[in-house]
Structure formats: structure tokens, C-alpha cells
Design an enzyme around this catalytic site. Structure first.
Site, PDB file in Angstrom:
ATOM      1  CG  HIS A  33      -1.872  -1.089   1.335  1.00 38.96           C
ATOM      2  ND1 HIS A  33      -1.766  -2.103   2.252  1.00 38.96           N
ATOM      3  CD2 HIS A  33      -2.982  -1.361   0.609  1.00 38.96           C
ATOM      4  CE1 HIS A  33      -2.771  -2.936   2.112  1.00 38.96           C
ATOM      5  NE2 HIS A  33      -3.525  -2.520   1.115  1.00 38.96           N
ATOM      6  CB  SER A  90      -4.132  -7.115   4.704  1.00 36.41           C
ATOM      7  OG  SER A  90      -3.813  -5.868   4.128  1.00 36.41           O
TER       8      SER A  90
END
Ligand code: PAF
Length: 280
Positions: A37, A186
């Protein structure tokens, strides 16, 4: 950097920036931010005057048996990554802020959502396209940034933007990997130590396919077999799919003579991981 929780607050900031003639980059995320990210945020910061990151675990893109209830969340950690990457505004809404209880409008992209992950996760891309469209309408960005790890998502969003005439440039950014090759995600936090070691099989199997391609192999079935063979050597893994498709329309190919996406989804223990590369 400011963290805001309502659409009204986002719009107030955007209005001010637009008045000043500033450009805006949007990085849509579901939070629990990692280096992948961060690379999107940094790229957005380089190419735009202001960066908005949305941090929203979008309930409508999860199936009933998926991990919505346990999806990791850590706003403090997300704020630190956002600041380090050069974010101006972090938007962290509640589901009730994003969805009317009696909402009846959804965005559906047809054929290219019916293969790969879309074939196994009914309704997933309808949820993604709906929330991304809403974010586009809320933030009105000049550019929006998506990771190439979710290659089908990127292709679907590009198609949606084209078909619905969103005046937004969609920027795909390279996969960021751990030192051993595992694509950052994640969901890697779900893996036990043993599963984490086993998960390297995804990138290893793709490396084997790349070497075969470099050595001239152009038969898709043979390449798929090379990948499957490698994954099956790992006892903790279970293949969901291994496919070679046209990188734009995601239709299956049998001979590789154009740009293709080589995409895999593999369960390691109970965790479903994806990886891919594009061969041009
Ligand atoms: O890739 C993701 O994290 C999500 O699918 C997205 C694009 C933020 C939409 O919820």
C-alpha cells in the site's frame, strides 16, 4: 495529515483543493496497510498535489463464508503508513456512512468478472465496483492507484472506468514482495509460521513458469502443469486455480503469442493467497 470519518468532511477538503487547482490521487484500501500500500501512496504523492487514502473494509465484497468478521484492522498503524507515504487525507468511514440501509444501486461489470477469482467469489466484484464507484464520486480524483497483485480487480476497474466514462486515470502499480518472494498482503497475517514458510511456493511456482517462458515454452497447458507440479510439492497447499488468460479481456489462451496474465490462487492452510505475473 487529517483522518476523517464522513463523506461531508472529504467533500469539504476536496472542494477546497479543487478551488486551488490542485490534482488529487486516490488510493482505495481496506486498511491494515503494508509496504505494498505504501508504494501506491508514494506513487500517488509523486504524481499528484494531494493524496486521499480510503481505509474501509467493504462488507459487500465479502461472501458469507469469507473473512469479513476477522479482517485485520489497526487505524494507528494505517495512519503511520499514510503519513510516511505522503497522504493528505485518510478517509475511514463506518459501513453506515458508506451505505444507505435501503440502497438498491450496484455496479456490475459482466464477463471479465466471471472468470478467475470472480468465478469463485460470486458478488465480489459487484461489491468492489460499487464501492470504488462511490469513492470516485466522493473524492473525484484525477488518478486512482491499484496494485497489480489483484490483477483481475485492476482489469475490472479499468473496464468499468472505460465503460462508464469516469474521467479518472487508473494506475496499476507493481507487486511488492517479501524477501523470499511472497507477495505482500494483509491476509498474510492469518498464516502460522509453518504456513508462512510454505506460502513461498506461490512465487516459486510462477518463477518456474517464467523460466520456461524464457526458454521458449509457449503452450499454456504445459506451463500450467509446471506451476501445478511445483505447488503440489508443498503439502500445506491446495490449488484453487492456475490459469493463463489474455491480460486485457481475461479470456483463456492456449498458445502464448500476445500479452498474457498468469494467475494463481492457492490455499495455504485455510488462507487463500493469490499471485500473478504478466508476460508481454
Ligand atoms: O483491493 C482492495 O483492497 C479492495 O478491493 C478495494 C479496491 C479497496 C475496494 O474495497
Amino acid at each position: 495529515m487529517k483522518t476523517v470519518y464522513t463523506i461531508k468532511e472529504v467533500r469539504e477538503n476536496i472542494k477546497e483543493w479543487k478551488k486551488q487547482g490542485l490534482t488529487i490521487g486516490l488510493v482505495p484500501t481496506m486498511g491494515y496497510l503494508h509496504e505494498g500500500h505504501k508504494s501506491l501512496i508514494e506513487r500517488a504523492a509523486k504524481e499528484n498535489d494531494r493524496v486521499v487514502v480510503s481505509d474501509f473494509v467493504n462488507p459487500i465484497q465479502f461472501g458469507p463464508k469469507e473473512d469479513l468478521a476477522v479482517y485485520p484492522k489497526d487505524l494507528k498503524r494505517d495512519e503511520a503508513v499514510c503519513v510516511a507515504g505522503g497522504t493528505s487525507l485518510l478517509f475511514n468511514p463506518e459501513p453506515s456512512e458508506m451505505y444507505f440501509k435501503d440502497a438498491e444501486t450496484y455496479v456490475n461489470v459482466d464477463k471479465i468478472t466471471e472468470v478467475l477469482c470472480g468465478a469463485r467469489r460470486p458478488g465480489h466484484f459487484r461489491g468492489v465496483c460499487t464501492v470504488v464507484s462511490k469513492l470516485f464520486n466522493i473524492v473525484k480524483p484525477d488518478r486512482a492507484y491499484f496494485g497489480e497483485k489483484d490483477a483481475q480487480q485492476l482489469a475490472v476497474i479499468k473496464r468499468m472506468v472505460r465503460d462508464l466514462n469516469f474521467d479518472i486515470e487508473i494506475v496499476g502499480c507493481p507487486i511488492v514482495r517479501e524477501a523470499d518472494g511472497l507477495a505482500k498482503s494483509s491476509r498474510n497475517t492469518y498464516l502460522t509460521d509453518e504456513e508462512r514458510s510454505a506460502a513461498v511456493v506461490l512465487s516459486l511456482s510462477l518463477k518456474k513458469a517464467r523460466v520456461a517462458l524464457e526458454n521458449g515454452e509457449r503452450n499454456a497447458d504445459k506451463l500450467i502443469e509446471i506451476i501445478k507440479c511445483e505447488i503440489e510439492k508443498e503439502p500445506l497447499s491446495k490449488i484453487d486455480y492456475v490459469e493463463i488468460v489474455d491480460s486485457e479481456n481475461l479470456k483463456k489462451v492456449s498458445v502464448i503469442n500476445k500479452s498474457v496474465l498468469i494467475a494463481i490462487a492457492v490455499y495455504v492452510g485455510k488462507t487463500r493467497l493469490i499471485d500473478n505475473f504478466t508476460w508481454r
